[in-house]
Design a protein around this motif. Structure first.
Motif, PDB file in Angstrom:
ATOM      1  N   ILE A 179       0.801  -1.217   0.000  1.00  0.00           N
ATOM      2  CA  ILE A 179       0.000   0.000   0.000  1.00  0.00           C
ATOM      3  C   ILE A 179       0.841   1.277   0.000  1.00  0.00           C
ATOM      4  CG2 ILE A 179      -1.925  -1.176   1.111  1.00  0.00           C
ATOM      5  CD1 ILE A 179      -1.351   0.402   3.655  1.00  0.00           C
ATOM      6  N   TYR A 180       2.087   1.200   0.491  1.00  0.00           N
ATOM      7  CA  TYR A 180       2.896   2.420   0.484  1.00  0.00           C
ATOM      8  C   TYR A 180       3.255   2.846  -0.944  1.00  0.00           C
ATOM      9  CZ  TYR A 180       5.313   5.762   3.551  1.00  0.00           C
ATOM     10  OH  TYR A 180       5.688   6.879   4.261  1.00  0.00           O
ATOM     11  N   PRO A 181       3.788   1.933  -1.779  1.00  0.00           N
ATOM     12  CA  PRO A 181       4.013   2.326  -3.172  1.00  0.00           C
ATOM     13  C   PRO A 181       2.727   2.754  -3.885  1.00  0.00           C
ATOM     14  CG  PRO A 181       5.221   0.327  -2.666  1.00  0.00           C
ATOM     15  CD  PRO A 181       4.314   0.580  -1.503  1.00  0.00           C
ATOM     16  N   GLU A 182       1.614   2.123  -3.539  1.00  0.00           N
ATOM     17  CA  GLU A 182       0.350   2.510  -4.173  1.00  0.00           C
ATOM     18  C   GLU A 182      -0.014   3.947  -3.817  1.00  0.00           C
ATOM     19  OE1 GLU A 182      -3.326   1.958  -6.345  1.00  0.00           O
ATOM     20  OE2 GLU A 182      -1.280   1.210  -6.440  1.00  0.00           O
ATOM     21  N   ALA A 183       0.157   4.332  -2.555  1.00  0.00           N
ATOM     22  CA  ALA A 183      -0.141   5.705  -2.146  1.00  0.00           C
ATOM     23  C   ALA A 183       0.781   6.696  -2.858  1.00  0.00           C
ATOM     24  CB  ALA A 183      -0.010   5.844  -0.631  1.00  0.00           C
ATOM     25  N   VAL A 184       2.057   6.347  -2.977  1.00  0.00           N
ATOM     26  CA  VAL A 184       3.001   7.223  -3.677  1.00  0.00           C
ATOM     27  C   VAL A 184       2.599   7.359  -5.142  1.00  0.00           C
ATOM     28  CG1 VAL A 184       5.396   7.518  -4.407  1.00  0.00           C
ATOM     29  CG2 VAL A 184       4.891   6.703  -2.084  1.00  0.00           C
ATOM     30  N   ARG A 185       2.192   6.256  -5.756  1.00  0.00           N
ATOM     31  CA  ARG A 185       1.759   6.312  -7.162  1.00  0.00           C
ATOM     32  C   ARG A 185       0.562   7.237  -7.330  1.00  0.00           C
ATOM     33  NH1 ARG A 185      -1.913   3.809 -10.787  1.00  0.00           N
ATOM     34  NH2 ARG A 185      -2.919   2.684  -9.071  1.00  0.00           N
ATOM     35  N   LEU A 186      -0.425   7.102  -6.469  1.00  0.00           N
ATOM     36  CA  LEU A 186      -1.611   7.953  -6.560  1.00  0.00           C
ATOM     37  C   LEU A 186      -1.248   9.422  -6.397  1.00  0.00           C
ATOM     38  CD1 LEU A 186      -4.035   5.741  -4.444  1.00  0.00           C
ATOM     39  CD2 LEU A 186      -4.191   6.136  -6.912  1.00  0.00           C
ATOM     40  N   PHE A 187      -0.354   9.712  -5.453  1.00  0.00           N
ATOM     41  CA  PHE A 187       0.085  11.092  -5.261  1.00  0.00           C
ATOM     42  C   PHE A 187       0.815  11.591  -6.505  1.00  0.00           C
ATOM     43  CE2 PHE A 187       2.797  14.532  -3.981  1.00  0.00           C
ATOM     44  CZ  PHE A 187       2.079  15.215  -3.017  1.00  0.00           C
ATOM     45  N   SER A 188       1.693  10.765  -7.057  1.00  0.00           N
ATOM     46  CA  SER A 188       2.492  11.181  -8.211  1.00  0.00           C
ATOM     47  C   SER A 188       1.629  11.453  -9.434  1.00  0.00           C
ATOM     48  CB  SER A 188       3.540  10.104  -8.545  1.00  0.00           C
ATOM     49  OG  SER A 188       2.930   8.959  -9.126  1.00  0.00           O
ATOM     50  N   GLU A 189       0.478  10.801  -9.489  1.00  0.00           N
ATOM     51  CA  GLU A 189      -0.441  10.989 -10.619  1.00  0.00           C
ATOM     52  C   GLU A 189      -1.453  12.095 -10.362  1.00  0.00           C
ATOM     53  OE1 GLU A 189      -2.081   7.122 -11.264  1.00  0.00           O
ATOM     54  OE2 GLU A 189      -0.195   6.291 -12.055  1.00  0.00           O
ATOM     55  N   GLY A 190      -1.330  12.778  -9.250  1.00  0.00           N
ATOM     56  CA  GLY A 190      -2.223  13.883  -8.939  1.00  0.00           C
ATOM     57  C   GLY A 190      -3.649  13.472  -8.661  1.00  0.00           C
ATOM     58  N   ARG A 191      -3.831  12.264  -8.135  1.00  0.00           N
ATOM     59  CA  ARG A 191      -5.174  11.718  -7.946  1.00  0.00           C
ATOM     60  C   ARG A 191      -5.676  11.801  -6.511  1.00  0.00           C
ATOM     61  NH1 ARG A 191      -4.557   5.957 -10.508  1.00  0.00           N
ATOM     62  NH2 ARG A 191      -6.681   5.749  -9.682  1.00  0.00           N
ATOM     63  N   ILE A 192      -4.914  12.470  -5.657  1.00  0.00           N
ATOM     64  CA  ILE A 192      -5.280  12.586  -4.246  1.00  0.00           C
ATOM     65  C   ILE A 192      -5.655  14.029  -3.933  1.00  0.00           C
ATOM     66  CG2 ILE A 192      -4.371  12.520  -1.893  1.00  0.00           C
ATOM     67  CD1 ILE A 192      -2.705  10.112  -2.684  1.00  0.00           C
ATOM     68  N   ARG A 193      -6.794  14.182  -3.258  1.00  0.00           N
ATOM     69  CA  ARG A 193      -7.215  15.512  -2.797  1.00  0.00           C
ATOM     70  C   ARG A 193      -7.615  15.418  -1.334  1.00  0.00           C
ATOM     71  NH1 ARG A 193     -11.614  19.201  -2.484  1.00  0.00           N
ATOM     72  NH2 ARG A 193     -13.154  17.572  -2.875  1.00  0.00           N
ATOM     73  N   VAL A 194      -7.076  16.323  -0.530  1.00  0.00           N
ATOM     74  CA  VAL A 194      -7.405  16.360   0.892  1.00  0.00           C
ATOM     75  C   VAL A 194      -8.552  17.338   1.105  1.00  0.00           C
ATOM     76  CG1 VAL A 194      -6.550  16.795   3.218  1.00  0.00           C
ATOM     77  CG2 VAL A 194      -5.018  15.831   1.488  1.00  0.00           C
ATOM     78  N   ALA A 195      -9.637  16.837   1.694  1.00  0.00           N
ATOM     79  CA  ALA A 195     -10.799  17.665   1.995  1.00  0.00           C
ATOM     80  C   ALA A 195     -11.097  17.542   3.481  1.00  0.00           C
ATOM     81  CB  ALA A 195     -12.001  17.225   1.161  1.00  0.00           C
ATOM     82  N   GLY A 196     -10.533  18.449   4.270  1.00  0.00           N
ATOM     83  CA  GLY A 196     -10.682  18.345   5.714  1.00  0.00           C
ATOM     84  C   GLY A 196      -9.961  17.115   6.234  1.00  0.00           C
ATOM     85  N   ARG A 197     -10.695  16.243   6.924  1.00  0.00           N
ATOM     86  CA  ARG A 197     -10.096  15.012   7.440  1.00  0.00           C
ATOM     87  C   ARG A 197     -10.101  13.904   6.405  1.00  0.00           C
ATOM     88  NH1 ARG A 197      -7.453  13.782  11.076  1.00  0.00           N
ATOM     89  NH2 ARG A 197      -7.613  11.684  10.239  1.00  0.00           N
ATOM     90  N   LYS A 198     -10.791  14.101   5.304  1.00  0.00           N
ATOM     91  CA  LYS A 198     -10.938  13.018   4.330  1.00  0.00           C
ATOM     92  C   LYS A 198     -10.000  13.202   3.143  1.00  0.00           C
ATOM     93  CE  LYS A 198     -15.688  11.746   5.471  1.00  0.00           C
ATOM     94  NZ  LYS A 198     -17.054  11.497   4.935  1.00  0.00           N
ATOM     95  N   VAL A 199      -9.548  12.051   2.625  1.00  0.00           N
ATOM     96  CA  VAL A 199      -8.759  12.027   1.403  1.00  0.00           C
ATOM     97  C   VAL A 199      -9.624  11.451   0.289  1.00  0.00           C
ATOM     98  CG1 VAL A 199      -6.779  10.992   0.234  1.00  0.00           C
ATOM     99  CG2 VAL A 199      -6.543  11.836   2.583  1.00  0.00           C
ATOM    100  N   GLU A 200      -9.787  12.215  -0.763  1.00  0.00           N
ATOM    101  CA  GLU A 200     -10.554  11.756  -1.919  1.00  0.00           C
ATOM    102  C   GLU A 200      -9.582  11.310  -3.004  1.00  0.00           C
ATOM    103  OE1 GLU A 200     -12.965  15.093  -2.914  1.00  0.00           O
ATOM    104  OE2 GLU A 200     -14.180  14.949  -1.086  1.00  0.00           O
ATOM    105  N   ILE A 201      -9.856  10.130  -3.584  1.00  0.00           N
ATOM    106  CA  ILE A 201      -8.980   9.559  -4.604  1.00  0.00           C
ATOM    107  C   ILE A 201      -9.746   9.448  -5.911  1.00  0.00           C
ATOM    108  CG2 ILE A 201      -7.618   7.550  -5.286  1.00  0.00           C
ATOM    109  CD1 ILE A 201      -7.147   7.025  -2.302  1.00  0.00           C
ATOM    110  N   GLU A 202      -9.178  10.019  -6.929  1.00  0.00           N
ATOM    111  CA  GLU A 202      -9.811  10.013  -8.257  1.00  0.00           C
ATOM    112  C   GLU A 202      -9.565   8.678  -8.952  1.00  0.00           C
ATOM    113  OE1 GLU A 202      -9.058  12.074 -12.626  1.00  0.00           O
ATOM    114  OE2 GLU A 202      -8.408  13.102 -10.797  1.00  0.00           O
ATOM    115  N   GLY A 203     -10.639   8.039  -9.437  1.00  0.00           N
ATOM    116  CA  GLY A 203     -10.511   6.819 -10.220  1.00  0.00           C
ATOM    117  C   GLY A 203     -10.212   5.594  -9.382  1.00  0.00           C
TER     118      GLY A 203
END
Length: 218
Positions: A179-203
């Motif tokens: 899951i750590y490489p997966e989180a880094v991949r999502l961040f690198s692709e610009g698919r993570i958005r922080v909305a308050g306490r929640k993290v929204e992931i695109e796709g």
């Protein structure tokens, strides 16, 4: 490689550091691991960095006048190398405010428990002693609290009746490396958005496709 510049902070053996290196070199993450910063001159993570030709900086806290000065210097080193994401891979210090302010929502950590349960040290031991039936691991953004930042990904790992703390920790670690490489991949692709306490992931991502969590019956 290319794209996102990653800086890693580690204090020990760096197995999650290695998992991210492997994902980058294998093309799963479009990024470059630019630098390792460690507070321990004997950390095995240094050997991993050398093997993969990654710059390594040893920064020992007692050589600085204060915790804030220490983390200001770390932030300066990371910024000077164009780092866009800071990855904590077994960095055994509470991150100071100067670094958090410099990289707000750009520092991530992995914790060996299903947060918000069992924060702090020895999450696997805490879970085992408490007698939970499901444990796991969590990737989260780092804020000023102790393992309190917004959660990005979690993997659930069943606790077996015959588990010891060591066997549970070893099984959780295999999912940390997923899951750590997966989180880094999502961040690198610009698919993570922080909305308050929640993290929204695109796709869709690996967890949606059943590639992270094991069946709970196993």
């Amino acid at each position: 490689m290319g794209g996102l510049n990653i800086g890693v902070l580690a204090s020990g053996r760096g197995s999650n550091f290695q998992a991210i290196i492997d994902a980058v070199e294998g093309g799963y993450i479009k990024a470059t691991v630019s630098v390792l910063i460690t507070d321990k001159p004997d950390a095995f993570a240094i050997q991993r960095a050398k093997k993969h030709h990654i710059e390594c900086i040893i920064m020992i806290p007692k050589q600085f006048s204060s915790k804030d000065v220490y983390f200001e210097k770390i932030a300066d080193e990371l910024k000077s190398r164009g780092v866009g994401l800071v990855v904590l891979a077994g960095f055994m210090r509470i991150v100071g405010k100067p670094l958090i302010d410099a990289f707000r929502n750009r520092i991530i950590n992995i914790h060996p428990a299903l947060l918000p349960a069992f924060p702090g040290l020895h999450g696997q031991q805490q879970a085992h002693e408490y007698g939970v039936k499901i444990s796991g691991c969590t990737v989260h953004f780092v804020d000023e609290g102790m393992d309190t930042g917004p959660i990005i990904i979690q993997a659930a790992v069943p606790v077996r009746d015959n588990d010891t703390e060591e066997s549970l920790a070893a099984r959780i670690l295999t999912f940390e490396h997923k899951i750590y490489p997966e989180a880094v991949r999502l961040f690198s692709e610009g698919r993570i958005r922080v909305a308050g306490r929640k993290v929204e992931i695109e796709g869709a991502f690996a967890a949606d496709e059943g590639l992270i969590n094991p069946p709970l019956s196993k």
